[in-house]
Design an enzyme around this catalytic site. Structure first.
Site, PDB file in Angstrom:
ATOM      1  N   LYS A 279       0.840  -1.207   0.000  1.00  0.00           N
ATOM      2  CA  LYS A 279       0.000   0.000   0.000  1.00  0.00           C
ATOM      3  C   LYS A 279       0.876   1.260   0.000  1.00  0.00           C
ATOM      4  CE  LYS A 279      -3.276   2.525   3.034  1.00  0.00           C
ATOM      5  NZ  LYS A 279      -4.169   2.437   4.216  1.00  0.00           N
ATOM      6  N   ASP A 284      -2.817  10.014   3.857  1.00  0.00           N
ATOM      7  CA  ASP A 284      -4.202   9.588   4.030  1.00  0.00           C
ATOM      8  C   ASP A 284      -4.946  10.550   4.951  1.00  0.00           C
ATOM      9  OD1 ASP A 284      -6.598   8.285   4.233  1.00  0.00           O
ATOM     10  OD2 ASP A 284      -5.845   6.592   5.432  1.00  0.00           O
ATOM     11  N   LYS A 291     -10.528  12.370   8.399  1.00  0.00           N
ATOM     12  CA  LYS A 291     -10.092  11.945   9.721  1.00  0.00           C
ATOM     13  C   LYS A 291     -10.096  13.133  10.683  1.00  0.00           C
ATOM     14  CE  LYS A 291      -6.763   8.367   8.237  1.00  0.00           C
ATOM     15  NZ  LYS A 291      -7.316   7.221   8.981  1.00  0.00           N
ATOM     16  N   ASP A 302       1.446   6.205   5.672  1.00  0.00           N
ATOM     17  CA  ASP A 302       0.476   5.257   5.109  1.00  0.00           C
ATOM     18  C   ASP A 302       0.972   4.625   3.796  1.00  0.00           C
ATOM     19  OD1 ASP A 302      -1.883   3.955   5.669  1.00  0.00           O
ATOM     20  OD2 ASP A 302      -3.142   5.361   4.546  1.00  0.00           O
ATOM     21  N   ASP A 361     -12.294   6.623   3.814  1.00  0.00           N
ATOM     22  CA  ASP A 361     -11.076   6.413   4.602  1.00  0.00           C
ATOM     23  C   ASP A 361     -10.618   4.952   4.561  1.00  0.00           C
ATOM     24  OD1 ASP A 361      -8.944   7.064   6.200  1.00  0.00           O
ATOM     25  OD2 ASP A 361     -10.099   7.195   8.070  1.00  0.00           O
ATOM     26  N   GLU A 363      -9.455   3.350   2.157  1.00  0.00           N
ATOM     27  CA  GLU A 363      -8.949   3.474   0.784  1.00  0.00           C
ATOM     28  C   GLU A 363      -7.873   2.454   0.459  1.00  0.00           C
ATOM     29  OE1 GLU A 363      -7.758   5.028   3.282  1.00  0.00           O
ATOM     30  OE2 GLU A 363      -5.613   4.814   2.954  1.00  0.00           O
ATOM     31  N   ARG A 365      -7.635  -0.745   0.933  1.00  0.00           N
ATOM     32  CA  ARG A 365      -8.149  -1.965   0.299  1.00  0.00           C
ATOM     33  C   ARG A 365      -8.581  -1.692  -1.140  1.00  0.00           C
ATOM     34  NH1 ARG A 365     -12.443  -2.472   5.112  1.00  0.00           N
ATOM     35  NH2 ARG A 365     -10.761  -1.280   6.075  1.00  0.00           N
TER      36      ARG A 365
END
Ligand code: BES
Ligand code: ZN
Ligand code: ZN
Length: 521
Positions: A279, A284, A291, A302, A361, A363, A365
Protein backbone atom coordinates in the site's frame (compact mmCIF):
# COMPACT_ATOMS: atom_id res chain seq x y z
CA UNK A 1 30.60 3.76 8.23
CA UNK A 2 33.51 1.58 7.25
CA UNK A 3 32.78 -2.11 7.95
CA UNK A 4 35.64 -4.53 8.55
CA UNK A 5 36.05 -8.08 9.85
CA UNK A 6 38.67 -9.71 12.02
CA UNK A 7 39.39 -13.28 13.08
CA UNK A 8 42.40 -12.45 15.24
CA UNK A 9 42.95 -11.91 18.95
CA UNK A 10 40.56 -9.38 20.49
CA UNK A 11 43.46 -7.85 22.40
CA UNK A 12 45.04 -6.72 19.13
CA UNK A 13 41.95 -4.94 17.79
CA UNK A 14 42.86 -1.36 16.95
CA UNK A 15 39.57 0.23 18.03
CA UNK A 16 38.51 2.62 20.77
CA UNK A 17 35.90 0.31 22.28
CA UNK A 18 35.13 -3.40 22.37
CA UNK A 19 31.61 -4.79 22.70
CA UNK A 20 31.14 -8.06 24.55
CA UNK A 21 27.89 -9.96 25.04
CA UNK A 22 27.41 -11.48 28.48
CA UNK A 23 24.97 -14.34 29.02
CA UNK A 24 22.63 -14.57 31.98
CA UNK A 25 24.46 -15.56 35.16
CA UNK A 26 27.70 -16.08 33.27
CA UNK A 27 30.81 -16.23 35.43
CA UNK A 28 34.14 -14.48 34.83
CA UNK A 29 36.14 -17.66 35.30
CA UNK A 30 34.58 -19.53 32.36
CA UNK A 31 35.64 -19.78 28.72
CA UNK A 32 35.81 -16.55 26.74
CA UNK A 33 35.09 -14.26 29.68
CA UNK A 34 38.03 -15.76 31.53
CA UNK A 35 40.29 -14.84 28.60
CA UNK A 36 38.92 -11.34 28.60
CA UNK A 37 39.13 -11.07 32.37
CA UNK A 38 42.83 -11.86 32.18
CA UNK A 39 43.34 -9.35 29.35
CA UNK A 40 41.61 -6.62 31.35
CA UNK A 41 43.42 -7.24 34.59
CA UNK A 42 40.43 -8.72 36.42
CA UNK A 43 37.88 -6.13 35.35
CA UNK A 44 35.24 -8.58 34.16
CA UNK A 45 35.31 -10.40 37.46
CA UNK A 46 34.86 -7.22 39.46
CA UNK A 47 31.94 -6.05 37.28
CA UNK A 48 30.16 -9.38 37.59
CA UNK A 49 30.85 -9.64 41.33
CA UNK A 50 29.47 -6.13 41.84
CA UNK A 51 26.14 -7.54 40.51
CA UNK A 52 25.89 -4.48 38.29
CA UNK A 53 25.60 -6.85 35.34
CA UNK A 54 23.68 -10.10 35.61
CA UNK A 55 23.50 -10.78 31.89
CA UNK A 56 19.82 -9.87 31.60
CA UNK A 57 18.77 -8.83 28.08
CA UNK A 58 19.46 -5.15 27.44
CA UNK A 59 21.66 -4.45 30.51
CA UNK A 60 24.83 -2.52 29.73
CA UNK A 61 27.98 -1.65 31.66
CA UNK A 62 30.54 0.72 30.19
CA UNK A 63 34.08 0.96 31.54
CA UNK A 64 37.32 2.74 30.73
CA UNK A 65 40.50 0.72 31.23
CA UNK A 66 43.09 3.05 32.66
CA UNK A 67 46.45 3.26 30.87
CA UNK A 68 48.53 0.27 31.81
CA UNK A 69 45.59 -1.84 32.92
CA UNK A 70 45.40 -5.16 31.07
CA UNK A 71 46.81 -5.76 27.63
CA UNK A 72 43.97 -4.76 25.33
CA UNK A 73 44.62 -2.15 22.69
CA UNK A 74 41.03 -0.95 23.09
CA UNK A 75 40.76 1.15 26.20
CA UNK A 76 36.98 1.08 26.59
CA UNK A 77 34.69 -1.85 27.05
CA UNK A 78 30.93 -2.16 26.73
CA UNK A 79 29.42 -5.26 28.28
CA UNK A 80 25.89 -6.02 27.04
CA UNK A 81 23.59 -8.51 28.75
CA UNK A 82 21.94 -10.86 26.24
CA UNK A 83 19.91 -13.26 28.39
CA UNK A 84 19.99 -17.05 28.22
CA UNK A 85 22.76 -18.65 26.17
CA UNK A 86 20.22 -21.12 24.73
CA UNK A 87 18.00 -18.41 23.28
CA UNK A 88 20.90 -16.43 21.76
CA UNK A 89 20.04 -16.38 18.06
CA UNK A 90 20.10 -14.00 15.13
CA UNK A 91 17.46 -11.70 16.59
CA UNK A 92 19.38 -11.33 19.87
CA UNK A 93 22.72 -10.71 18.14
CA UNK A 94 21.11 -7.99 16.04
CA UNK A 95 19.54 -6.26 19.06
CA UNK A 96 22.73 -6.57 21.11
CA UNK A 97 24.72 -4.97 18.28
CA UNK A 98 22.13 -2.20 17.95
CA UNK A 99 22.05 -1.49 21.68
CA UNK A 100 25.83 -1.29 21.71
CA UNK A 101 25.98 1.00 18.69
CA UNK A 102 23.56 3.53 20.16
CA UNK A 103 25.21 3.43 23.57
CA UNK A 104 28.69 3.95 22.13
CA UNK A 105 27.68 6.65 19.67
CA UNK A 106 26.16 8.56 22.57
CA UNK A 107 29.59 8.38 24.23
CA UNK A 108 31.34 9.76 21.14
CA UNK A 109 33.09 6.48 20.34
CA UNK A 110 34.25 6.45 16.71
CA UNK A 111 35.69 2.97 16.23
CA UNK A 112 34.04 -0.19 17.56
CA UNK A 113 35.08 -3.84 17.70
CA UNK A 114 32.06 -6.08 18.09
CA UNK A 115 32.75 -9.60 19.26
CA UNK A 116 30.15 -12.10 18.07
CA UNK A 117 29.95 -14.88 20.62
CA UNK A 118 28.60 -18.40 20.28
CA UNK A 119 28.75 -17.67 16.58
CA UNK A 120 31.20 -20.37 15.58
CA UNK A 121 28.30 -22.45 14.26
CA UNK A 122 27.14 -19.76 11.86
CA UNK A 123 29.71 -17.01 11.73
CA UNK A 124 28.35 -15.67 8.45
CA UNK A 125 24.83 -15.17 9.75
CA UNK A 126 26.04 -13.63 13.00
CA UNK A 127 28.22 -11.16 11.13
CA UNK A 128 25.27 -10.29 8.89
CA UNK A 129 22.79 -9.66 11.68
CA UNK A 130 25.35 -7.75 13.77
CA UNK A 131 26.03 -5.32 10.90
CA UNK A 132 22.30 -5.12 10.17
CA UNK A 133 21.61 -4.34 13.85
CA UNK A 134 24.21 -1.58 13.98
CA UNK A 135 23.04 0.10 10.77
CA UNK A 136 19.40 0.00 11.87
CA UNK A 137 20.28 1.32 15.32
CA UNK A 138 22.10 4.35 13.94
CA UNK A 139 19.16 5.54 11.80
CA UNK A 140 17.68 8.80 13.05
CA UNK A 141 14.43 10.33 11.83
CA UNK A 142 15.55 13.96 12.37
CA UNK A 143 16.45 14.58 8.73
CA UNK A 144 14.98 18.09 8.68
CA UNK A 145 16.33 19.31 12.02
CA UNK A 146 18.92 22.03 11.64
CA UNK A 147 19.71 22.77 15.31
CA UNK A 148 20.88 20.50 18.14
CA UNK A 149 21.19 17.68 15.68
CA UNK A 150 22.99 14.49 16.72
CA UNK A 151 26.30 14.86 14.85
CA UNK A 152 28.17 11.97 16.45
CA UNK A 153 28.83 8.96 14.22
CA UNK A 154 30.57 5.63 14.43
CA UNK A 155 33.18 5.71 11.67
CA UNK A 156 34.50 2.18 11.73
CA UNK A 157 32.93 -1.12 12.83
CA UNK A 158 34.96 -4.31 13.10
CA UNK A 159 33.07 -7.60 13.36
CA UNK A 160 35.28 -9.96 15.35
CA UNK A 161 34.85 -13.73 15.42
CA UNK A 162 37.83 -15.70 16.63
CA UNK A 163 38.48 -18.87 14.68
CA UNK A 164 36.14 -18.04 11.77
CA UNK A 165 37.26 -17.61 8.19
CA UNK A 166 37.66 -14.04 7.00
CA UNK A 167 35.88 -14.78 3.73
CA UNK A 168 32.87 -16.10 5.55
CA UNK A 169 32.77 -13.07 7.85
CA UNK A 170 33.19 -10.68 4.95
CA UNK A 171 30.33 -12.33 3.06
CA UNK A 172 28.12 -12.07 6.13
CA UNK A 173 29.05 -8.45 6.78
CA UNK A 174 28.26 -7.56 3.17
CA UNK A 175 24.87 -9.25 3.36
CA UNK A 176 24.19 -7.39 6.61
CA UNK A 177 25.17 -4.10 5.02
CA UNK A 178 22.78 -4.65 2.11
CA UNK A 179 19.89 -5.61 4.38
CA UNK A 180 20.53 -2.91 7.00
CA UNK A 181 20.77 -0.20 4.36
CA UNK A 182 17.61 -1.45 2.65
CA UNK A 183 15.65 -1.42 5.92
CA UNK A 184 16.84 2.16 6.45
CA UNK A 185 15.88 3.03 2.87
CA UNK A 186 12.33 1.90 3.69
CA UNK A 187 12.35 3.88 6.95
CA UNK A 188 13.60 6.99 5.20
CA UNK A 189 10.75 6.83 2.69
CA UNK A 190 8.19 6.19 5.43
CA UNK A 191 9.50 9.13 7.42
CA UNK A 192 9.24 11.67 4.57
CA UNK A 193 6.47 14.25 4.88
CA UNK A 194 3.69 13.85 2.34
CA UNK A 195 4.88 16.88 0.42
CA UNK A 196 8.28 15.26 -0.16
CA UNK A 197 6.98 11.76 -0.87
CA UNK A 198 4.23 12.13 -3.43
CA UNK A 199 3.33 9.20 -5.73
CA UNK A 200 5.52 10.79 -8.42
CA UNK A 201 8.51 11.06 -6.07
CA UNK A 202 7.98 7.52 -4.84
CA UNK A 203 8.05 6.32 -8.45
CA UNK A 204 11.28 8.29 -9.00
CA UNK A 205 12.84 6.57 -6.01
CA UNK A 206 11.80 3.21 -7.48
CA UNK A 207 13.34 4.12 -10.84
CA UNK A 208 16.53 5.17 -9.06
CA UNK A 209 16.97 1.82 -7.28
CA UNK A 210 16.12 -0.03 -10.48
CA UNK A 211 18.90 1.72 -12.39
CA UNK A 212 21.40 1.66 -9.53
CA UNK A 213 21.04 -2.03 -8.70
CA UNK A 214 19.59 -3.55 -11.87
CA UNK A 215 15.84 -4.21 -11.82
CA UNK A 216 13.18 -3.88 -14.51
CA UNK A 217 10.87 -0.99 -13.73
CA UNK A 218 7.56 0.15 -15.12
CA UNK A 219 5.34 2.95 -13.82
CA UNK A 220 1.73 3.10 -14.92
CA UNK A 221 0.28 6.60 -15.10
CA UNK A 222 -3.37 7.52 -14.84
CA UNK A 223 -4.07 6.93 -18.55
CA UNK A 224 -2.67 3.41 -18.42
CA UNK A 225 -4.60 2.70 -15.22
CA UNK A 226 -7.75 3.78 -17.04
CA UNK A 227 -6.81 1.46 -19.88
CA UNK A 228 -6.50 -1.44 -17.42
CA UNK A 229 -9.88 -0.62 -15.89
CA UNK A 230 -8.49 0.18 -12.45
CA UNK A 231 -11.58 2.06 -11.30
CA UNK A 232 -11.00 1.20 -7.66
CA UNK A 233 -7.48 2.62 -7.44
CA UNK A 234 -8.49 5.65 -9.53
CA UNK A 235 -11.45 6.36 -7.26
CA UNK A 236 -9.01 7.04 -4.41
CA UNK A 237 -6.70 9.23 -6.53
CA UNK A 238 -9.59 11.33 -7.84
CA UNK A 239 -9.66 13.79 -4.92
CA UNK A 240 -6.01 14.78 -5.27
CA UNK A 241 -4.10 17.15 -7.55
CA UNK A 242 -1.13 14.78 -7.40
CA UNK A 243 -1.26 12.13 -10.13
CA UNK A 244 -1.21 8.49 -8.93
CA UNK A 245 1.45 5.99 -9.96
CA UNK A 246 1.42 2.20 -10.07
CA UNK A 247 5.01 1.13 -9.59
CA UNK A 248 6.20 -2.26 -10.85
CA UNK A 249 9.67 -3.67 -10.13
CA UNK A 250 10.81 -7.02 -11.48
CA UNK A 251 13.85 -9.04 -10.49
CA UNK A 252 15.03 -11.90 -12.69
CA UNK A 253 18.09 -13.97 -11.73
CA UNK A 254 20.92 -13.85 -14.24
CA UNK A 255 20.54 -16.52 -16.90
CA UNK A 256 17.14 -17.51 -15.54
CA UNK A 257 15.21 -19.73 -17.93
CA UNK A 258 12.46 -20.92 -15.61
CA UNK A 259 11.79 -24.22 -13.90
CA UNK A 260 9.94 -27.20 -15.35
CA UNK A 261 6.76 -25.13 -15.78
CA UNK A 262 8.65 -22.02 -16.79
CA UNK A 263 8.15 -20.53 -13.34
CA UNK A 264 10.49 -19.79 -10.46
CA UNK A 265 10.37 -21.18 -6.94
CA UNK A 266 7.65 -20.02 -4.64
CA UNK A 267 7.07 -20.58 -0.93
CA UNK A 268 5.86 -24.11 -0.21
CA UNK A 269 7.98 -25.79 -2.87
CA UNK A 270 5.84 -25.19 -5.96
CA UNK A 271 6.68 -23.23 -9.07
CA UNK A 272 5.33 -19.87 -10.09
CA UNK A 273 5.99 -16.22 -9.39
CA UNK A 274 6.05 -14.66 -5.92
CA UNK A 275 4.94 -11.03 -5.81
CA UNK A 276 5.01 -8.42 -3.05
CA UNK A 277 2.29 -5.79 -3.16
CA UNK A 278 2.48 -2.75 -0.84
CA UNK A 279 0.00 0.00 0.00
CA UNK A 280 1.43 3.34 -1.09
CA UNK A 281 -0.94 6.00 0.20
CA UNK A 282 1.52 8.88 0.46
CA UNK A 283 -0.91 10.82 2.63
CA UNK A 284 -4.20 9.59 4.03
CA UNK A 285 -6.49 12.40 5.14
CA UNK A 286 -9.44 10.03 4.97
CA UNK A 287 -10.85 11.80 1.90
CA UNK A 288 -14.46 13.01 2.19
CA UNK A 289 -14.79 10.73 5.26
CA UNK A 290 -12.10 12.99 6.69
CA UNK A 291 -10.09 11.94 9.72
CA UNK A 292 -9.99 13.94 12.97
CA UNK A 293 -7.03 16.33 13.16
CA UNK A 294 -5.32 14.67 16.09
CA UNK A 295 -2.31 12.63 14.89
CA UNK A 296 -3.28 13.11 11.26
CA UNK A 297 0.32 14.12 10.53
CA UNK A 298 1.26 10.48 11.09
CA UNK A 299 -0.69 9.51 7.98
CA UNK A 300 2.42 10.33 5.97
CA UNK A 301 3.49 6.79 6.85
CA UNK A 302 0.48 5.26 5.11
CA UNK A 303 2.81 4.35 2.25
CA UNK A 304 4.99 2.12 4.43
CA UNK A 305 3.74 -1.11 2.83
CA UNK A 306 4.89 0.25 -0.53
CA UNK A 307 8.18 1.48 0.93
CA UNK A 308 8.71 -2.01 2.35
CA UNK A 309 8.26 -3.54 -1.10
CA UNK A 310 10.77 -1.06 -2.56
CA UNK A 311 13.23 -1.81 0.26
CA UNK A 312 12.90 -5.55 -0.27
CA UNK A 313 13.40 -5.25 -4.04
CA UNK A 314 16.40 -2.97 -3.47
CA UNK A 315 18.01 -5.66 -1.33
CA UNK A 316 16.96 -8.50 -3.66
CA UNK A 317 18.69 -6.80 -6.61
CA UNK A 318 21.96 -6.98 -4.66
CA UNK A 319 21.54 -10.31 -2.85
CA UNK A 320 20.54 -12.04 -6.10
CA UNK A 321 18.40 -14.96 -4.92
CA UNK A 322 17.82 -17.75 -7.47
CA UNK A 323 14.12 -17.07 -8.16
CA UNK A 324 12.34 -14.20 -9.94
CA UNK A 325 10.35 -11.74 -7.82
CA UNK A 326 7.82 -9.05 -8.54
CA UNK A 327 7.06 -5.88 -6.56
CA UNK A 328 3.90 -3.83 -7.12
CA UNK A 329 3.13 -0.54 -5.36
CA UNK A 330 -0.06 1.41 -5.99
CA UNK A 331 0.79 4.98 -4.96
CA UNK A 332 -1.72 7.77 -4.45
CA UNK A 333 -2.84 10.47 -2.04
CA UNK A 334 -6.23 10.25 -0.34
CA UNK A 335 -7.63 13.80 -0.15
CA UNK A 336 -11.03 15.47 -0.17
CA UNK A 337 -11.90 17.89 -2.98
CA UNK A 338 -14.70 18.77 -5.36
CA UNK A 339 -13.65 15.82 -7.48
CA UNK A 340 -13.25 13.33 -4.68
CA UNK A 341 -15.16 10.08 -4.46
CA UNK A 342 -18.17 10.36 -2.15
CA UNK A 343 -19.52 7.85 0.32
CA UNK A 344 -22.18 5.88 -1.53
CA UNK A 345 -20.38 6.00 -4.89
CA UNK A 346 -19.96 2.71 -6.73
CA UNK A 347 -16.69 1.94 -8.51
CA UNK A 348 -15.66 -0.90 -10.80
CA UNK A 349 -12.37 -2.69 -10.04
CA UNK A 350 -10.02 -4.15 -12.65
CA UNK A 351 -11.29 -7.64 -11.81
CA UNK A 352 -14.80 -6.54 -12.86
CA UNK A 353 -16.19 -6.53 -9.32
CA UNK A 354 -18.25 -3.52 -8.32
CA UNK A 355 -17.60 -1.85 -4.95
CA UNK A 356 -19.83 0.46 -2.95
CA UNK A 357 -17.58 2.99 -1.22
CA UNK A 358 -19.18 3.45 2.18
CA UNK A 359 -16.21 5.17 3.78
CA UNK A 360 -13.52 6.92 1.73
CA UNK A 361 -11.08 6.41 4.60
CA UNK A 362 -11.04 2.67 3.89
CA UNK A 363 -8.95 3.47 0.78
CA UNK A 364 -6.07 1.05 1.25
CA UNK A 365 -8.15 -1.97 0.30
CA UNK A 366 -9.47 -0.09 -2.75
CA UNK A 367 -6.01 0.49 -4.20
CA UNK A 368 -4.74 -2.96 -3.22
CA UNK A 369 -7.67 -4.61 -5.00
CA UNK A 370 -6.43 -3.31 -8.35
CA UNK A 371 -2.75 -3.80 -7.52
CA UNK A 372 -3.39 -7.44 -6.68
CA UNK A 373 -5.32 -7.86 -9.93
CA UNK A 374 -2.45 -6.29 -11.85
CA UNK A 375 0.16 -8.48 -10.14
CA UNK A 376 -1.90 -11.49 -11.22
CA UNK A 377 -2.01 -10.17 -14.76
CA UNK A 378 1.80 -9.99 -14.70
CA UNK A 379 1.91 -13.68 -13.77
CA UNK A 380 2.00 -13.68 -9.96
CA UNK A 381 0.81 -17.00 -8.55
CA UNK A 382 1.68 -16.17 -4.96
CA UNK A 383 1.17 -12.79 -3.32
CA UNK A 384 2.27 -11.32 -0.03
CA UNK A 385 0.75 -7.89 0.48
CA UNK A 386 1.72 -5.36 3.13
CA UNK A 387 -0.33 -2.42 4.28
CA UNK A 388 -0.92 0.03 7.09
CA UNK A 389 -4.50 -1.01 6.56
CA UNK A 390 -6.48 -0.72 9.79
CA UNK A 391 -6.34 1.11 13.10
CA UNK A 392 -8.09 -1.98 14.46
CA UNK A 393 -4.92 -4.06 14.20
CA UNK A 394 -3.24 -1.89 16.85
CA UNK A 395 -6.25 -2.36 19.10
CA UNK A 396 -5.89 -6.12 18.72
CA UNK A 397 -2.11 -6.57 18.68
CA UNK A 398 -0.55 -3.26 19.72
CA UNK A 399 2.89 -2.44 18.38
CA UNK A 400 4.30 -5.88 19.16
CA UNK A 401 2.85 -8.21 16.53
CA UNK A 402 2.09 -7.62 12.87
CA UNK A 403 -1.30 -9.09 11.94
CA UNK A 404 -1.21 -11.77 9.26
CA UNK A 405 -4.13 -13.35 7.42
CA UNK A 406 -4.56 -15.14 4.12
CA UNK A 407 -5.68 -18.10 2.08
CA UNK A 408 -2.54 -20.27 2.07
CA UNK A 409 -1.71 -21.66 5.50
CA UNK A 410 1.67 -22.96 4.37
CA UNK A 411 2.66 -19.50 3.14
CA UNK A 412 1.39 -17.87 6.35
CA UNK A 413 3.32 -20.36 8.49
CA UNK A 414 6.49 -19.69 6.50
CA UNK A 415 6.16 -15.90 6.84
CA UNK A 416 5.63 -16.27 10.59
CA UNK A 417 8.66 -18.57 10.89
CA UNK A 418 10.80 -16.24 8.75
CA UNK A 419 9.79 -13.34 10.99
CA UNK A 420 10.55 -15.21 14.19
CA UNK A 421 14.11 -15.89 13.02
CA UNK A 422 14.83 -12.20 12.53
CA UNK A 423 13.00 -11.02 15.65
CA UNK A 424 9.87 -9.69 13.93
CA UNK A 425 6.70 -11.11 15.44
CA UNK A 426 3.56 -11.90 13.48
CA UNK A 427 0.25 -13.16 14.80
CA UNK A 428 -2.36 -14.79 12.62
CA UNK A 429 -5.98 -13.67 12.75
CA UNK A 430 -8.76 -15.91 11.40
CA UNK A 431 -10.34 -15.34 8.01
CA UNK A 432 -13.42 -17.58 8.07
CA UNK A 433 -15.83 -17.10 5.20
CA UNK A 434 -18.53 -15.94 7.65
CA UNK A 435 -16.76 -12.57 7.90
CA UNK A 436 -17.43 -11.92 4.21
CA UNK A 437 -21.11 -11.40 5.10
CA UNK A 438 -20.14 -8.12 6.73
CA UNK A 439 -18.98 -6.65 3.40
CA UNK A 440 -22.08 -7.56 1.36
CA UNK A 441 -23.52 -4.46 -0.33
CA UNK A 442 -27.16 -3.73 -1.10
CA UNK A 443 -26.39 -2.22 -4.49
CA UNK A 444 -23.01 -3.61 -5.62
CA UNK A 445 -20.95 -6.82 -5.33
CA UNK A 446 -19.24 -5.71 -2.12
CA UNK A 447 -18.79 -2.62 0.05
CA UNK A 448 -15.50 -1.32 1.39
CA UNK A 449 -16.23 -1.45 5.11
CA UNK A 450 -17.71 -4.15 7.30
CA UNK A 451 -18.83 -2.28 10.39
CA UNK A 452 -17.20 -1.97 13.80
CA UNK A 453 -16.66 -5.64 14.46
CA UNK A 454 -13.38 -7.35 13.47
CA UNK A 455 -12.10 -4.43 11.41
CA UNK A 456 -8.76 -5.99 10.50
CA UNK A 457 -10.44 -9.22 9.43
CA UNK A 458 -13.15 -7.62 7.29
CA UNK A 459 -10.45 -5.55 5.56
CA UNK A 460 -8.65 -8.80 4.72
CA UNK A 461 -11.95 -10.41 3.71
CA UNK A 462 -12.31 -7.59 1.20
CA UNK A 463 -8.82 -8.22 -0.24
CA UNK A 464 -9.56 -11.94 -0.40
CA UNK A 465 -12.24 -11.18 -3.01
CA UNK A 466 -9.37 -10.13 -5.29
CA UNK A 467 -6.76 -12.70 -4.26
CA UNK A 468 -9.14 -15.60 -4.50
CA UNK A 469 -7.82 -18.74 -6.09
CA UNK A 470 -4.13 -17.98 -5.56
CA UNK A 471 -1.72 -18.41 -2.69
CA UNK A 472 -1.99 -15.20 -0.66
CA UNK A 473 -0.96 -13.70 2.67
CA UNK A 474 -1.72 -10.20 3.94
CA UNK A 475 0.31 -8.35 6.57
CA UNK A 476 -1.39 -5.48 8.40
CA UNK A 477 1.55 -3.39 9.63
CA UNK A 478 -0.45 -0.37 10.86
CA UNK A 479 0.53 -1.12 14.47
CA UNK A 480 4.17 -2.13 13.92
CA UNK A 481 5.46 0.17 11.18
CA UNK A 482 5.79 3.18 13.48
CA UNK A 483 7.41 3.23 16.93
CA UNK A 484 6.02 5.86 19.29
CA UNK A 485 9.00 5.41 21.62
CA UNK A 486 12.71 4.83 21.11
CA UNK A 487 14.20 1.46 22.12
CA UNK A 488 17.81 0.87 23.23
CA UNK A 489 18.51 -0.48 19.73
CA UNK A 490 16.26 1.78 17.63
CA UNK A 491 15.10 5.38 17.36
CA UNK A 492 11.43 6.23 17.50
CA UNK A 493 9.57 6.66 14.21
CA UNK A 494 9.55 4.33 11.21
CA UNK A 495 10.65 0.79 12.14
CA UNK A 496 11.15 -0.79 8.72
CA UNK A 497 9.20 -3.80 9.96
CA UNK A 498 8.83 -6.77 7.58
CA UNK A 499 11.73 -5.94 5.24
CA UNK A 500 13.93 -8.48 7.03
CA UNK A 501 11.08 -10.96 7.39
CA UNK A 502 10.45 -10.99 3.63
CA UNK A 503 14.16 -11.20 2.79
CA UNK A 504 14.45 -14.13 5.15
CA UNK A 505 11.36 -15.69 3.56
CA UNK A 506 13.10 -15.48 0.19
CA UNK A 507 16.31 -16.95 1.61
CA UNK A 508 14.45 -19.83 3.26
CA UNK A 509 12.59 -20.54 0.02
CA UNK A 510 15.82 -20.52 -1.96
CA UNK A 511 17.45 -22.86 0.54
CA UNK A 512 14.48 -25.26 0.56
CA UNK A 513 14.40 -25.41 -3.24
CA UNK A 514 18.11 -26.21 -3.43
CA UNK A 515 17.39 -29.26 -1.27
CA UNK A 516 18.27 -27.58 2.02
CA UNK A 517 21.91 -27.30 1.00
CA UNK A 518 22.06 -23.58 1.56
CA UNK A 519 21.83 -20.74 -0.89
CA UNK A 520 25.50 -20.57 -1.70
CA UNK A 521 26.38 -24.24 -2.08
N1 BES B 1 -4.40 4.28 6.95
C1 BES B 1 -5.53 3.93 7.75
C2 BES B 1 -5.21 2.90 8.83
C3 BES B 1 -4.26 3.36 9.89
C4 BES B 1 -4.74 3.90 11.07
C5 BES B 1 -2.92 3.19 9.74
C6 BES B 1 -3.86 4.27 12.06
C7 BES B 1 -2.03 3.58 10.73
C8 BES B 1 -2.51 4.12 11.90
C9 BES B 1 -6.65 3.35 6.88
O1 BES B 1 -6.71 3.82 5.59
C10 BES B 1 -7.92 3.69 7.56
O2 BES B 1 -8.19 4.84 7.70
N2 BES B 1 -8.67 2.68 7.98
C11 BES B 1 -9.89 2.88 8.66
C12 BES B 1 -10.88 1.86 8.15
C13 BES B 1 -12.28 2.13 8.56
C14 BES B 1 -12.80 3.37 7.88
C15 BES B 1 -13.13 0.94 8.20
C16 BES B 1 -9.64 2.69 10.15
O3 BES B 1 -8.82 1.86 10.53
O4 BES B 1 -10.24 3.41 10.94
ZN1 ZN C 1 -7.79 5.64 5.42
ZN1 ZN D 1 -4.85 4.48 4.80
Amino acid sequence: MDIQVSTGRVGDADVQALVVAVFKDEQAHEGFLQELDAATGGLIKSVIESEELKGKEGETVYVHLGEGRGDLKAKRLLLVGVGERDGYGAAQVSQMAGTAARALRARSVKTVGLITRGAEADAERSAAVAVEGVLMALFEPDKYRTSEKEERTIERLVIMTQGASEDVLRRGAERGRIIGESVNFTRDLANEPGAYMTPTIMAERARAIASEFGLEVDVLDQARMEGEGMGSLLSVARGSEEPPALIVLKYTPEGFTGGADGGGKVVGGGEGLLAFVGKGVTFDSGGISIKPGENMELMKYDMTGGATVLGVMRAVAQLKPPMPLLGVVPATENLPSGKATKPGDVVRAMSGKTIEVINTDAEGRLILADAIAYARKLGATQIVDLATLTGAVSIALGDVNTGILGTDQELIDEVIAAGREVGEKLWQLPLDKEYTRQIKSDIADIKNVGGRKAGTITAAAFLKEFADGISWAHLDIAGTAWGDDAKPYRSKGPTGVAVRTLLNLIERTARASSGGKGEKS
